[in-house]
Design a protein around this motif. Sequence first.
Motif, PDB file in Angstrom:
ATOM      1  N   ILE A 122       0.832  -1.206   0.000  1.00 35.06           N
ATOM      2  CA  ILE A 122       0.000   0.000   0.000  1.00 35.06           C
ATOM      3  C   ILE A 122       0.864   1.253   0.000  1.00 35.06           C
ATOM      4  N   ARG A 123       1.982   1.207   0.694  1.00 36.83           N
ATOM      5  CA  ARG A 123       2.876   2.365   0.687  1.00 36.83           C
ATOM      6  C   ARG A 123       3.419   2.597  -0.719  1.00 36.83           C
ATOM      7  N   THR A 124       3.662   1.497  -1.426  1.00 35.29           N
ATOM      8  CA  THR A 124       4.157   1.590  -2.796  1.00 35.29           C
ATOM      9  C   THR A 124       3.091   2.124  -3.733  1.00 35.29           C
ATOM     10  N   ASN A 125       1.859   1.656  -3.530  1.00 35.55           N
ATOM     11  CA  ASN A 125       0.740   2.104  -4.376  1.00 35.55           C
ATOM     12  C   ASN A 125      -0.494   2.264  -3.498  1.00 35.55           C
ATOM     13  N   PRO A 126      -0.734   3.466  -2.964  1.00 35.22           N
ATOM     14  CA  PRO A 126      -1.849   3.697  -2.040  1.00 35.22           C
ATOM     15  C   PRO A 126      -3.222   3.381  -2.621  1.00 35.22           C
ATOM     16  N   SER A 127      -3.348   3.344  -3.949  1.00 35.62           N
ATOM     17  CA  SER A 127      -4.661   3.065  -4.541  1.00 35.62           C
ATOM     18  C   SER A 127      -4.818   1.594  -4.930  1.00 35.62           C
ATOM     19  N   TYR A 128      -3.963   0.736  -4.403  1.00 33.91           N
ATOM     20  CA  TYR A 128      -3.977  -0.692  -4.714  1.00 33.91           C
ATOM     21  C   TYR A 128      -5.089  -1.374  -3.905  1.00 33.91           C
ATOM     22  N   GLY A 287      -4.029   7.473   0.948  1.00 32.44           N
ATOM     23  CA  GLY A 287      -3.336   7.486   2.234  1.00 32.44           C
ATOM     24  C   GLY A 287      -3.571   8.722   3.058  1.00 32.44           C
ATOM     25  N   LYS A 288      -4.631   9.480   2.734  1.00 34.19           N
ATOM     26  CA  LYS A 288      -4.958  10.712   3.473  1.00 34.19           C
ATOM     27  C   LYS A 288      -3.806  11.704   3.470  1.00 34.19           C
ATOM     28  N   GLN A 289      -3.042  11.712   2.371  1.00 38.03           N
ATOM     29  CA  GLN A 289      -1.963  12.685   2.247  1.00 38.03           C
ATOM     30  C   GLN A 289      -2.539  14.085   2.053  1.00 38.03           C
ATOM     31  N   SER A 290      -1.753  15.069   2.383  1.00 36.53           N
ATOM     32  CA  SER A 290      -2.172  16.437   2.067  1.00 36.53           C
ATOM     33  C   SER A 290      -2.007  16.604   0.559  1.00 36.53           C
TER      34      SER A 290
END
Length: 363
Positions: A122-128, A287-290
């Motif tokens: 998930i860190r590699t691809n948050p939309s996976y 990932g709820k990133q800004s």
Amino acid sequence: MKHNRSVLLKTLRLLTLVGACTAQFGHADEYTDVSQLVRANKFSEALTQVDSHLTAKPADPQMRFLKGVIQRNLNKTADAITTFTKLTEDYPELPEPYNNLAVLYAGQGQYDKARLALEMAIRTNPSYATAHENLGDVYARLASQAYNKALQLDSGNMVVPPKLALIREVFKPNLTNARPGAGTTVVAAAAPIATPAPAVSVPSAKPTQALTPAAALPTPTAVAVPAKPVPPVAVAATPTAKPAPAPATADAEKTVEAAVIAWAQAWSGKDMAGYLAAYSPDFDTPGKQSRSAWEKDRTDRITGKSRISVKLTELNIKVTGDEAVARFRQAYKADSLSVSSRKTLHLKKQGAGWLITREATGN
């Protein structure tokens, strides 16, 4: 406990290739041959052919991924774990190897290791999407272990049993709603390869790109080959002409298609201004990133490639009022990596244009 692990393993989604494998760089026949052997359950023959290919091209990520899936089908779990682990080391930007590694760990009851592998995917691809779903299943199993431990320490606790019963219900085998492929042979894993189909070609400014594997390996959708559908029983009815789509809807679909193609072209050309402008201010960042963190991450990933190529095929668009959903297969190549995966974009009409509000891989 062994039965519980078996149920979880059938629940978790292992990436596989549905359909014939076709690859670039002149290896189409080899990938197709291996895929057909796996479908015929001729795993030993498939493994022999894979090893022969890897003798000449040991770094080929697609074939290495296939090897891991074949090893898993041969119940060579330790070998499969080694294969996928080495892939995560050599291609850390690919999420698929992490996902399959997690499935293997879960099958051994090593849920903490499975969790860590899925978090890396998930860190590699948050939309996976597949990794998110698998992580939920692993968290449920970890919760089950914690509740069991709580009961061992306090057998009079009346709050825990209902929670345990709920989790057991989740993992209870369900023959009616079982996920396609559950309990069936895992088909040859999809390595990052392009799919042959008339495509909406998006030329890159410079030749190239990327497997996000997750990119680079199998396509992010998965499971075993579905059974051949049974033809429906015909019901007599007065034939009616299918109404043509309303002109307004047809025009909107063309506008959305143009927006999606422009987005892919900007990505291929590493045109960050055009690429980022395709996303709505309300875009649901992974990932709820800004927004600023997401834009920086995308800029670093895209401009860090020497060349990128994004091609879209099987583009299907549905417009409902001011909202639209675009589904397609995306062939992504960057530098030495390449991957083909399903992708979905949700768009909303804003002003005269359509902007992306959400995106997902593997749907």
